[in-house]
Design an enzyme around this catalytic site. Structure first.
Site, PDB file in Angstrom:
ATOM      1  N   HIS A   1     -22.618 -75.609 -76.842  1.00  0.00           N
ATOM      2  CA  HIS A   1     -22.909 -74.844 -78.055  1.00  0.00           C
ATOM      3  C   HIS A   1     -24.342 -74.309 -78.004  1.00  0.00           C
ATOM      4  O   HIS A   1     -25.100 -74.614 -77.091  1.00  0.00           O
ATOM      5  CB  HIS A   1     -22.670 -75.697 -79.326  1.00  0.00           C
ATOM      6  CG  HIS A   1     -23.781 -76.616 -79.716  1.00  0.00           C
ATOM      7  ND1 HIS A   1     -24.057 -76.934 -81.028  1.00  0.00           N
ATOM      8  CD2 HIS A   1     -24.692 -77.291 -78.960  1.00  0.00           C
ATOM      9  CE1 HIS A   1     -25.083 -77.770 -81.068  1.00  0.00           C
ATOM     10  NE2 HIS A   1     -25.487 -77.992 -79.843  1.00  0.00           N
TER      11      HIS A   1
ATOM     12  N   CYS B   1     -32.708 -75.498 -79.039  1.00  0.00           N
ATOM     13  CA  CYS B   1     -31.273 -75.619 -79.349  1.00  0.00           C
ATOM     14  C   CYS B   1     -30.608 -74.249 -79.444  1.00  0.00           C
ATOM     15  O   CYS B   1     -29.386 -74.156 -79.539  1.00  0.00           O
ATOM     16  CB  CYS B   1     -31.058 -76.359 -80.669  1.00  0.00           C
ATOM     17  SG  CYS B   1     -31.654 -78.049 -80.603  1.00  0.00           S
TER      18      CYS B   1
ATOM     19  N   HIS C   1     -23.071 -81.276 -75.235  1.00  0.00           N
ATOM     20  CA  HIS C   1     -23.130 -82.678 -75.659  1.00  0.00           C
ATOM     21  C   HIS C   1     -21.811 -83.393 -75.359  1.00  0.00           C
ATOM     22  O   HIS C   1     -20.759 -82.766 -75.274  1.00  0.00           O
ATOM     23  CB  HIS C   1     -23.373 -82.761 -77.177  1.00  0.00           C
ATOM     24  CG  HIS C   1     -24.674 -82.179 -77.624  1.00  0.00           C
ATOM     25  ND1 HIS C   1     -25.873 -82.766 -77.343  1.00  0.00           N
ATOM     26  CD2 HIS C   1     -24.971 -81.037 -78.310  1.00  0.00           C
ATOM     27  CE1 HIS C   1     -26.860 -82.020 -77.852  1.00  0.00           C
ATOM     28  NE2 HIS C   1     -26.337 -80.964 -78.444  1.00  0.00           N
TER      29      HIS C   1
ATOM     30  N   HIS D   1     -26.296 -75.131 -74.261  1.00  0.00           N
ATOM     31  CA  HIS D   1     -26.471 -76.472 -73.718  1.00  0.00           C
ATOM     32  C   HIS D   1     -25.242 -77.237 -74.234  1.00  0.00           C
ATOM     33  O   HIS D   1     -24.334 -76.609 -74.795  1.00  0.00           O
ATOM     34  CB  HIS D   1     -27.806 -77.094 -74.188  1.00  0.00           C
ATOM     35  CG  HIS D   1     -27.895 -77.308 -75.657  1.00  0.00           C
ATOM     36  ND1 HIS D   1     -28.139 -76.281 -76.537  1.00  0.00           N
ATOM     37  CD2 HIS D   1     -27.732 -78.416 -76.415  1.00  0.00           C
ATOM     38  CE1 HIS D   1     -28.142 -76.759 -77.767  1.00  0.00           C
ATOM     39  NE2 HIS D   1     -27.892 -78.045 -77.719  1.00  0.00           N
TER      40      HIS D   1
ATOM     41  N   ASP E   1     -12.402 -79.919 -76.943  1.00  0.00           N
ATOM     42  CA  ASP E   1     -12.852 -80.566 -75.710  1.00  0.00           C
ATOM     43  C   ASP E   1     -12.979 -79.570 -74.549  1.00  0.00           C
ATOM     44  O   ASP E   1     -12.081 -78.762 -74.305  1.00  0.00           O
ATOM     45  CB  ASP E   1     -11.864 -81.675 -75.322  1.00  0.00           C
ATOM     46  CG  ASP E   1     -12.402 -82.515 -74.172  1.00  0.00           C
ATOM     47  OD1 ASP E   1     -13.612 -82.804 -74.138  1.00  0.00           O
ATOM     48  OD2 ASP E   1     -11.603 -82.863 -73.284  1.00  0.00           O
ATOM     49  N   HIS E   2     -14.113 -79.659 -73.857  1.00  0.00           N
ATOM     50  CA  HIS E   2     -14.407 -78.769 -72.720  1.00  0.00           C
ATOM     51  C   HIS E   2     -14.415 -77.295 -73.151  1.00  0.00           C
ATOM     52  O   HIS E   2     -14.117 -76.417 -72.349  1.00  0.00           O
ATOM     53  CB  HIS E   2     -13.447 -79.003 -71.548  1.00  0.00           C
ATOM     54  CG  HIS E   2     -13.798 -80.228 -70.742  1.00  0.00           C
ATOM     55  ND1 HIS E   2     -13.490 -81.487 -71.166  1.00  0.00           N
ATOM     56  CD2 HIS E   2     -14.451 -80.385 -69.559  1.00  0.00           C
ATOM     57  CE1 HIS E   2     -13.927 -82.367 -70.265  1.00  0.00           C
ATOM     58  NE2 HIS E   2     -14.518 -81.721 -69.284  1.00  0.00           N
TER      59      HIS E   2
ATOM     60  N   GLU F   1     -23.934 -86.284 -82.286  1.00  0.00           N
ATOM     61  CA  GLU F   1     -24.277 -85.203 -81.354  1.00  0.00           C
ATOM     62  C   GLU F   1     -24.958 -85.811 -80.129  1.00  0.00           C
ATOM     63  O   GLU F   1     -24.723 -85.399 -78.998  1.00  0.00           O
ATOM     64  CB  GLU F   1     -25.205 -84.211 -82.042  1.00  0.00           C
ATOM     65  CG  GLU F   1     -25.389 -82.936 -81.266  1.00  0.00           C
ATOM     66  CD  GLU F   1     -26.205 -81.921 -82.048  1.00  0.00           C
ATOM     67  OE1 GLU F   1     -25.592 -81.037 -82.674  1.00  0.00           O
ATOM     68  OE2 GLU F   1     -27.451 -81.993 -82.031  1.00  0.00           O
TER      69      GLU F   1
END
Lengths: 135, 135, 135, 135, 135, 135
Positions: free
Chosen positions: B14, B33, B41, B39, B79-80, B124
């Site tokens: 994100h 950010c 998480h 980047h 996810d992913h 996060e």
């Protein structure tokens, strides 16, 4: 409002099971958790006690006392036991995490000063856990 | 009052970003950010469901059902994935931990029985997390 | 030298017990771990695979393949089982953490390429764990 | 209702001790926690801030700001210190986990916008922790 | 090759300090870890014992025995103590994590069968830890 | 033999991807990890440095120095970055956990005294991690 939390643990075997249902019905509803030969968990318990900070000691409750209550009421009673077979409270109560948390709450509640509020969190696995509170 | 908690996780990319601001303004407000190249998480999610213990099963909710709801509504969807680019809810909503938690709350809420109360906690990172509840 | 590590878990019941000893002798040597009604654990497993990084993929071993081997050899075989009663390897082998780790090592070893080195760590509880390696 | 949580830590020495009691009385009530030569902990702190999500930023509070408040009010003040000897708040206040949490709550509270609600959790050890909230 | 691991913990105060240096020199080299009033930690210890699995018991070493050795040699000696002031081994030895691990290794080594190999890991904080092994 | 361990972390986006393969081939081999829009992780890093304990300081290496090397070589270079796009080492190297660990090992190795031995462990998720060592 101040809450002190104390962690403890015990290892036990159990199966999800109603004695008034046959094994087929238990298996249908509870799946592999109803294995008649039992499976088991490392249960992690967190006991939460809420009250005022005693201005003399700086404690809500002396942790040595709370630790001893948990030891007597939970660890001695449940550790290395088969919950269904050896723990009286689960003779007629299905030992789901919800019901185990409820039983623990009642066992600890009766040993605590009425001015204190109690809640318990029981981890059946690191991914499944339950918090029980009654007023 | 009994609350069952279920943990799940997903990995995603994100950036903190408002499409109505240019990159310079996004960088000024959101710092690193807001890196335009993204980047990511390992998000850890804890779903809290509160209700009565069903006396027949000993469950607040069958964990197999809750696990499946989380899988369909959150894991398959996020996810992913790149949250900004690939998840419709964040096309016009900044994917802060607060907003991701809010979106997840709404997605799970609509699949749950109205008698149950819902809250979600989203990590996060192990040091930054958010709990979202709506009535 | 590069080692990839993969975590998995299973829940099982067991008792420390030698069938060639009576319950009194088992209790004397194994203490409360020998409870005839069983107790149980959330076993956490870490599988360590050492080898060269494949220059084409950047993998020592494809984690999807390793995950599947662990699923078939360990999770299907042991999860929600009574190790003493339902797992053939422990009919005549005491299911201590050491022996469970050894059995898991052999089950995974036979599915891995001989160029890879294998080691396994088994957590019986967060405070007691075992690492097994054979050449 | 949205709560953001931020974790921090500090290492410190302390003893449970009332300066108006002699060492014998302190030892009787506080046990080994009253050792006159001190002992110490890795304190883990979780700060909980509840408020509305700002529709412009998607934040309840900018984590960079909260992190800076915790750094200035707690880490600079307590880290690698002897709480009884070097921290003014504990000159006449017994540094129990309850009282440390209360002091931290007041130090952070005065730096936060009044629209935000504050609660703090302080881990003295992984097994003993305290949550403090004042309205 | 089989290694059993046992976790334990103790809380203690210390300062990094050489008695043959003055406080200024200690502060220059050891920074805030040299605070003359001490600071402290929740030390986590993992003891690793390697040997053959005894075919009779299925144990490398009986965990009850290892637990008792750790209790006597480490917990009784160090828990709730000031390492510099109250523990003889650190009168003339700087209690860095390295040196504490070395002292623990020697204390446990002398209680173990020579056929067993010993290694210890000491966590000063979750981010700083040390492993010590001697042959 | 003494090893000191230091933990650090960084958040980053990546995709498993070979620029000499097209997206279809990348997807076939790397599955959802090859999503062209990236995904990301909270990478946890443990750096292991082995050497003799300096009798003057009691350190294998001053942790303040090791922390600074990790900060400069890893955190500044990788944190909140897109590894494929923004980190030179991965322009032509697939950023698998194995390869990221190898790159980190080389970056830290060149800053350490040759008398010290280095190994690094990189957690891509809590369940998938890699240890890299070169002589």
């Amino acid at each position: 409002m101040t809450t002190v939390h104390r962690k403890a643990h015990f290892n036990a075997a159990h199966r999800l099971f109603r004695p008034d249902w046959d094994d087929a019905k238990n298996a249908e509803i509870f799946g592999k958790c109803s294995n008649p030969n039992y499976h088991g968990h490392n249960y992690e318990l967190v006991v939460h006690v809420t009250g005022d900070i005693d201005p003399e000691t700086g404690f809500v409750i002396d942790m040595k006392i709370l630790k001893q209550i948990i030891y007597e009421e939970v660890e001695v009673a449940f550790d290395h036991k088969n919950l269904n077979v050896e723990v009286a409270e689960f003779r007629n109560l299905n030992p789901t995490a919800e019901n185990i948390a409820k039983v623990i709450w009642h066992k600890i509640r009766k040993k605590l000063d009425r001015a204190l509020t109690l809640s318990v969190t029981l981890y059946e696995t690191p991914r499944n856990f339950v918090t029980y509170t009654e007023n």
